[in-house]
Design an enzyme around this catalytic site. Structure first.
Site, PDB file in Angstrom:
ATOM      1  N   GLU A   1      -1.553  -5.225 -16.348  1.00  0.00           N
ATOM      2  CA  GLU A   1      -0.657  -5.781 -15.333  1.00  0.00           C
ATOM      3  C   GLU A   1       0.006  -7.070 -15.786  1.00  0.00           C
ATOM      4  O   GLU A   1      -0.652  -8.005 -16.234  1.00  0.00           O
ATOM      5  CB  GLU A   1      -1.412  -6.043 -14.019  1.00  0.00           C
ATOM      6  CG  GLU A   1      -0.525  -6.617 -12.932  1.00  0.00           C
ATOM      7  CD  GLU A   1      -1.149  -6.624 -11.555  1.00  0.00           C
ATOM      8  OE1 GLU A   1      -0.501  -7.127 -10.615  1.00  0.00           O
ATOM      9  OE2 GLU A   1      -2.277  -6.117 -11.400  1.00  0.00           O
TER      10      GLU A   1
ATOM     11  N   ASP B   1      -6.969  -2.478  -3.765  1.00  0.00           N
ATOM     12  CA  ASP B   1      -7.314  -3.587  -2.869  1.00  0.00           C
ATOM     13  C   ASP B   1      -6.057  -4.328  -2.421  1.00  0.00           C
ATOM     14  O   ASP B   1      -6.119  -5.242  -1.598  1.00  0.00           O
ATOM     15  CB  ASP B   1      -8.332  -4.527  -3.505  1.00  0.00           C
ATOM     16  CG  ASP B   1      -7.868  -5.130  -4.821  1.00  0.00           C
ATOM     17  OD1 ASP B   1      -6.736  -4.835  -5.251  1.00  0.00           O
ATOM     18  OD2 ASP B   1      -8.653  -5.886  -5.436  1.00  0.00           O
ATOM     19  N   SER B   2      -4.893  -3.898  -2.931  1.00  0.00           N
ATOM     20  CA  SER B   2      -3.616  -4.379  -2.391  1.00  0.00           C
ATOM     21  C   SER B   2      -3.449  -3.986  -0.933  1.00  0.00           C
ATOM     22  O   SER B   2      -2.556  -4.507  -0.243  1.00  0.00           O
ATOM     23  CB  SER B   2      -2.446  -3.830  -3.208  1.00  0.00           C
ATOM     24  OG  SER B   2      -2.549  -2.429  -3.386  1.00  0.00           O
TER      25      SER B   2
ATOM     26  N   LYS C   1     -12.159   1.617  -9.908  1.00  0.00           N
ATOM     27  CA  LYS C   1     -11.510   0.665 -10.807  1.00  0.00           C
ATOM     28  C   LYS C   1     -12.067  -0.721 -10.548  1.00  0.00           C
ATOM     29  O   LYS C   1     -12.356  -1.075  -9.400  1.00  0.00           O
ATOM     30  CB  LYS C   1      -9.990   0.651 -10.594  1.00  0.00           C
ATOM     31  CG  LYS C   1      -9.249  -0.324 -11.528  1.00  0.00           C
ATOM     32  CD  LYS C   1      -7.743  -0.214 -11.406  1.00  0.00           C
ATOM     33  CE  LYS C   1      -7.179  -0.881 -10.175  1.00  0.00           C
ATOM     34  NZ  LYS C   1      -7.374  -2.365 -10.202  1.00  0.00           N
TER      35      LYS C   1
ATOM     36  N   GLU D   1     -11.815  -5.024 -12.145  1.00  0.00           N
ATOM     37  CA  GLU D   1     -11.007  -5.960 -12.922  1.00  0.00           C
ATOM     38  C   GLU D   1     -11.867  -6.733 -13.904  1.00  0.00           C
ATOM     39  O   GLU D   1     -13.018  -7.065 -13.631  1.00  0.00           O
ATOM     40  CB  GLU D   1     -10.298  -6.948 -11.986  1.00  0.00           C
ATOM     41  CG  GLU D   1      -9.322  -6.303 -11.028  1.00  0.00           C
ATOM     42  CD  GLU D   1      -8.617  -7.302 -10.117  1.00  0.00           C
ATOM     43  OE1 GLU D   1      -7.794  -6.865  -9.288  1.00  0.00           O
ATOM     44  OE2 GLU D   1      -8.894  -8.525 -10.228  1.00  0.00           O
TER      45      GLU D   1
ATOM     46  N   ASP E   1     -10.356   1.001  -5.898  1.00  0.00           N
ATOM     47  CA  ASP E   1     -10.704  -0.344  -6.345  1.00  0.00           C
ATOM     48  C   ASP E   1     -12.034  -0.795  -5.769  1.00  0.00           C
ATOM     49  O   ASP E   1     -12.283  -0.625  -4.563  1.00  0.00           O
ATOM     50  CB  ASP E   1      -9.641  -1.343  -5.880  1.00  0.00           C
ATOM     51  CG  ASP E   1      -8.565  -1.599  -6.918  1.00  0.00           C
ATOM     52  OD1 ASP E   1      -8.831  -1.397  -8.115  1.00  0.00           O
ATOM     53  OD2 ASP E   1      -7.466  -2.015  -6.527  1.00  0.00           O
TER      54      ASP E   1
END
Length: 313
Positions: free
Chosen positions: A230, A92-93, A161, A163, A131
């Protein structure tokens, strides 16, 4: 779902997920992610052994480091895959480096699916993970499952993925039990940046470090095949890596993780205004591109391009 009931479901389905991690030797298929327009030169019909979640587990067991990079488009995916990277994260970056947003929050599930489709078409060997963006799984575990199913059905990726730790464990269980591989993400979780108030190193306090260690074990028990760590102290990352049976993938988490990941535009030097300690720039592509474009402009304005040899009769 009640936690005790969820745990009962977990142990029934996690072994099935792990049993499905075959190492595949796949022929090239035109028009798919295994097209001859990807890693091998055109006309090369040799089979390729695709990286799977089982491959990553074997790498951890053999203490062989795992390499991940981010990818958001077909052309970059072709280049990274052909160079031999083990995994590509459609992160999602993309919200930052592709769309120009200040955070990862604005990107939508539809955007992520588009980027993932492009990457999958350019990949024939690397494991492609996508993501789940902010707002696509936090509501409840059914929302998370529906988002994960969309990603898998519409992109052809190898997994997703998400979070978080304890608060997403039920969602992880539900997704894994549906047959979808899940990668976890702990430490600095950018989708919670407004809660944190900045991008500083996480888990420096004893309380937060203890919670991260607890969350890592919860994600493993929930069925995650790997966990991204991270921007945490390298001593903590080393401890977590040793405590888990599944691989850890570090970004700003020191050298003791089972693998590493960087954002590709940062690693290639395409970005200039983001300089955290953990980014190593292997090229200065921004300078190379700027020089190439300036030369192109000069050639066009001086009528040096195109030449007659670059023209048709």
């Amino acid at each position: 779902m009640h936690r005790a009931a969820a745990s009962g479901v977990l142990w029934a389905c996690v072994p099935l997920r792990r049993s499905l991690g075959w190492s595949l030797s796949l022929p090239l298929r035109s028009g798919s992610r295994f097209s001859t327009q990807t890693a091998e030169p055109p006309g090369d019909e040799r089979p390729v052994t695709a990286i799977t979640t089982r491959t990553l587990q074997e790498r951890k067991n053999r203490k062989t480091p795992i390499s991940f990079l981010t990818a958001y488009d077909y052309t970059t995916a072709v280049l990274l895959d052909s160079a031999g990277v083990d995994g590509l994260l459609v992160g999602d970056s993309a919200s930052n480096v592709m769309a120009g947003h200040a955070t990862t929050l604005p990107i939508t599930l539809d955007h992520m699916i588009y980027h993932a489709q492009c990457v999958v078409r350019g990949t024939r060997r690397a494991l492609v993970i996508v993501d789940l963006p902010f707002g696509s799984y936090q509501g409840n575990s059914l929302e998370a499952l529906n988002s994960a199913i969309r990603v898998m059905k519409e992109t052809g990726a190898s997994g997703i993925k998400l979070e978080g730790g304890e608060h997403v464990a039920e969602a992880v269980q539900r997704i894994v039990c549906s047959g979808i591989p899940v990668m976890g993400h702990l430490g600095l979780v950018p989708q919670s940046i407004n809660k944190f108030g900045g991008y500083r190193v996480r888990a420096q306090s004893v309380e937060e470090a203890d919670q991260l260690k607890k969350d890592a074990l919860l994600l493993e028990r929930a069925g995650c095949f790997a966990v991204v760590l991270e921007k945490i102290p390298y001593t903590l990352a080393k401890e977590v890596t040793a405590s888990l049976k599944i691989p850890t993938i570090g970004i700003g988490a020191g050298p003791f993780c089972d693998g590493q990941i960087l954002v590709t535009p940062d690693m290639l030097g395409l970005t200039k205004n983001f300089n955290p300690r953990f980014v190593r720039r292997y090229q200065d592509m921004a300078t190379h591109i700027h020089k190439a474009v300036r030369q192109y402009i000069t050639d066009v304005q001086g009528r040096a391009f195109p030449s007659l040899d670059e023209s048709y009769k």
